[in-house]
Enzyme design. Sequence first.
Site, mmCIF file in Angstrom:
data_model
loop_
_atom_site.group_PDB
_atom_site.id
_atom_site.type_symbol
_atom_site.label_atom_id
_atom_site.label_comp_id
_atom_site.label_asym_id
_atom_site.label_seq_id
_atom_site.Cartn_x
_atom_site.Cartn_y
_atom_site.Cartn_z
ATOM 1 N N ASP A 166 0.722 -1.184 0.329
ATOM 2 C CA ASP A 166 0.073 -0.042 0.119
ATOM 3 C C ASP A 166 1.160 1.102 0.113
ATOM 4 O OD1 ASP A 166 -1.675 2.057 0.054
ATOM 5 O OD2 ASP A 166 -2.463 1.325 2.187
ATOM 6 N N LYS A 184 1.767 8.105 0.416
ATOM 7 C CA LYS A 184 2.002 8.187 1.968
ATOM 8 C C LYS A 184 3.412 8.534 1.936
ATOM 9 C CE LYS A 184 -0.142 3.572 3.238
ATOM 10 N NZ LYS A 184 -0.855 4.521 3.944
ATOM 11 N N GLU A 239 -8.309 2.244 0.798
ATOM 12 C CA GLU A 239 -8.305 1.789 -0.354
ATOM 13 C C GLU A 239 -8.314 0.325 -0.210
ATOM 14 O OE1 GLU A 239 -5.506 2.315 0.955
ATOM 15 O OE2 GLU A 239 -4.332 -0.135 1.815
ATOM 16 N N ARG A 267 -10.573 -1.301 2.125
ATOM 17 C CA ARG A 267 -12.665 -0.873 2.674
ATOM 18 C C ARG A 267 -12.817 -0.923 0.916
ATOM 19 N NH1 ARG A 267 -12.482 4.832 5.603
ATOM 20 N NH2 ARG A 267 -10.930 4.028 6.087
HETATM 21 N N1 BES Z 1 -3.062 0.522 5.315
HETATM 22 C C1 BES Z 1 -3.416 2.206 6.260
HETATM 23 C C2 BES Z 1 -3.831 1.884 7.196
HETATM 24 C C3 BES Z 1 -2.722 1.153 8.068
HETATM 25 C C4 BES Z 1 -1.577 2.409 9.303
HETATM 26 C C5 BES Z 1 -2.452 0.118 8.863
HETATM 27 C C6 BES Z 1 -0.353 1.905 9.600
HETATM 28 C C7 BES Z 1 -0.815 -0.032 9.728
HETATM 29 C C8 BES Z 1 -0.614 1.014 10.209
HETATM 30 C C9 BES Z 1 -5.192 1.973 5.516
HETATM 31 O O1 BES Z 1 -4.998 1.175 4.121
HETATM 32 C C10 BES Z 1 -5.011 3.618 5.052
HETATM 33 O O2 BES Z 1 -3.834 4.185 4.192
HETATM 34 N N2 BES Z 1 -5.709 4.103 5.511
HETATM 35 C C11 BES Z 1 -5.975 5.367 6.063
HETATM 36 C C12 BES Z 1 -7.602 5.777 5.582
HETATM 37 C C13 BES Z 1 -7.824 6.962 5.710
HETATM 38 C C14 BES Z 1 -6.787 7.811 4.421
HETATM 39 C C15 BES Z 1 -9.490 7.790 5.808
HETATM 40 C C16 BES Z 1 -5.579 5.732 6.944
HETATM 41 O O3 BES Z 1 -5.915 5.008 8.559
HETATM 42 O O4 BES Z 1 -4.769 7.125 7.079
HETATM 43 ZN ZN ZN Z 2 -4.430 -0.060 3.331
HETATM 44 MG MG MG Z 3 -3.729 2.879 2.982
#
Ligand code: BES
Ligand code: ZN
Ligand code: MG
Length: 487
Positions: free
Chosen positions: A258, A265, A337, A339
Amino acid sequence: MNFNLTNTFYNNSKVLFLFMFESFDIDEVLKDIKIDKKIEILKKRDLFAGKYKEICELDIFEDKGYEKAILIGLGKKEDLTRDRFIRAYGSGLSSFAYDKHSEIDVFIKEDIDFENLLDTISETTIISTYSFNKYKKEDKKSIIESVNVISFRKFIEEDFSKGIISGRYVNMARDLVNEPSNIMYPETLSDFVVDLSKNHDFEVEVFDKNEIKKMGMEAYYSVAKASKKEPKLIVMRYKGHPSSDEILGFIGKGLTYDAGGLSIKSTSGMVTMKSDMGGSAAVISAMCAIAKSGLSVNVTAVIPACENMISGKSYKPGDILKSMNGKTIFIGNTDAEGRLTLADGMTYGIRNEKITRVIDIATLTGAAVRAFAEYVTPVVTNDKEFLAKLKIASNEGNEMIWEMPIVEEYRDTVKHDIADITNIPGTPGMITAGLFMEEFCEDIPWIHIDIAGSSWLDKKKNNFIKGGTGAGTRMLFHLARQFSTIK
Ligand code: BES
Ligand code: ZN
Ligand code: MG
């Protein structure tokens, strides 16, 4: 690793693990073992006091066959719980695990007693001796092969078996998570699962990108399409109760990487994102444990595996996608992504596989990490009875879950003005992500499990080394046991 029961000391092993409470009486301990005067030094208690998680290595028994005693402190007798035993034993074992010994004796006195004692010992031993060094020239790993548990109680060797299975598959989940994304990507993951089906009693079907598109999984496919590594929808079916229509469904997030997509990110936020398939690792491993245990239950696992990358084909913030179940989704952030992939995975599971209860499990939100770090796994549900079963299962599996509250207003945040729903419903992020998933559960019993925090350790903790933890594996395995007449 094999586990043996015995009621004698001095087996082939050169190492003896001994547990002691703060109140220990050294003469009591020695009475069982029938040795040795050198342990007298302990009487002064300046070497070892039996404090919780205290460890002391003694080279004392050479004349009688043992070279070493590892003393492990359990603290106050009245405070002993299974959880504290695991932490103490596991920490002691993991600091010793890479020693030169392939066989160990572990003495379990009567004063150590709780449910599933031998399963706990086998599981903890396997988990605590795990390593992931395959990419190092020196592959330093535990060589412990045999564990002799010395006890004067009426146990049978069968009492080790659930722990052996769950320990082994927790470690497999850790391997899957620790494997970097240049090695583990959707195709290699699906190949791995197909290989597993050769010696586990489940069937596997893998759908490629054209089939994914044809089934109308635009939400899932949009996440996947920027990557050169093509998506694979992996479906595993275990039919342990053929006469029943009930099918438990596990939907596992399988982002083998991701990067965030166009909502990219940060560098540091990306470093561990090979672990974004922790949900699928748990699901795959739990399926193996269920199959190996021959449970009388039907379970179907759905893993929409893909990578979230950047290219001219990327899906974009502002896009509106049509999910497989017909709802349109506004994309506020391409990093939300997981979800999207799970939504289509869930629709596929409910409509095409006829699952009757559904769990989705995912490394879904940073909010889950901020709420509980690695200690507790937050969940949301539409069905308290189903959750009650998961609570029992997570307790049996030594994983801790916590139900998050849903207030009506949270549901409003999922709605969008020009699409049916949005993929960034806002705070509280863990809960609203769960409520996004609820939009796709078609009112069957559903639980959403967010393992973003619990699936990964940035540094060693108790008996777990840094890296993937296999979170979810044990609770899903034990959940399936809840629905099975065979345990
Ligand atoms: N894979 C990430 C969530 C994550 C963050 C897992 C840190 C492990 C460690 C997920 O896909 C994500 O990026 N979520 C975002 C959602 C937001 C943009 C609504 C998040 O939680 O920041
Ligand atoms: Zn993710
Ligand atoms: Mg993500």
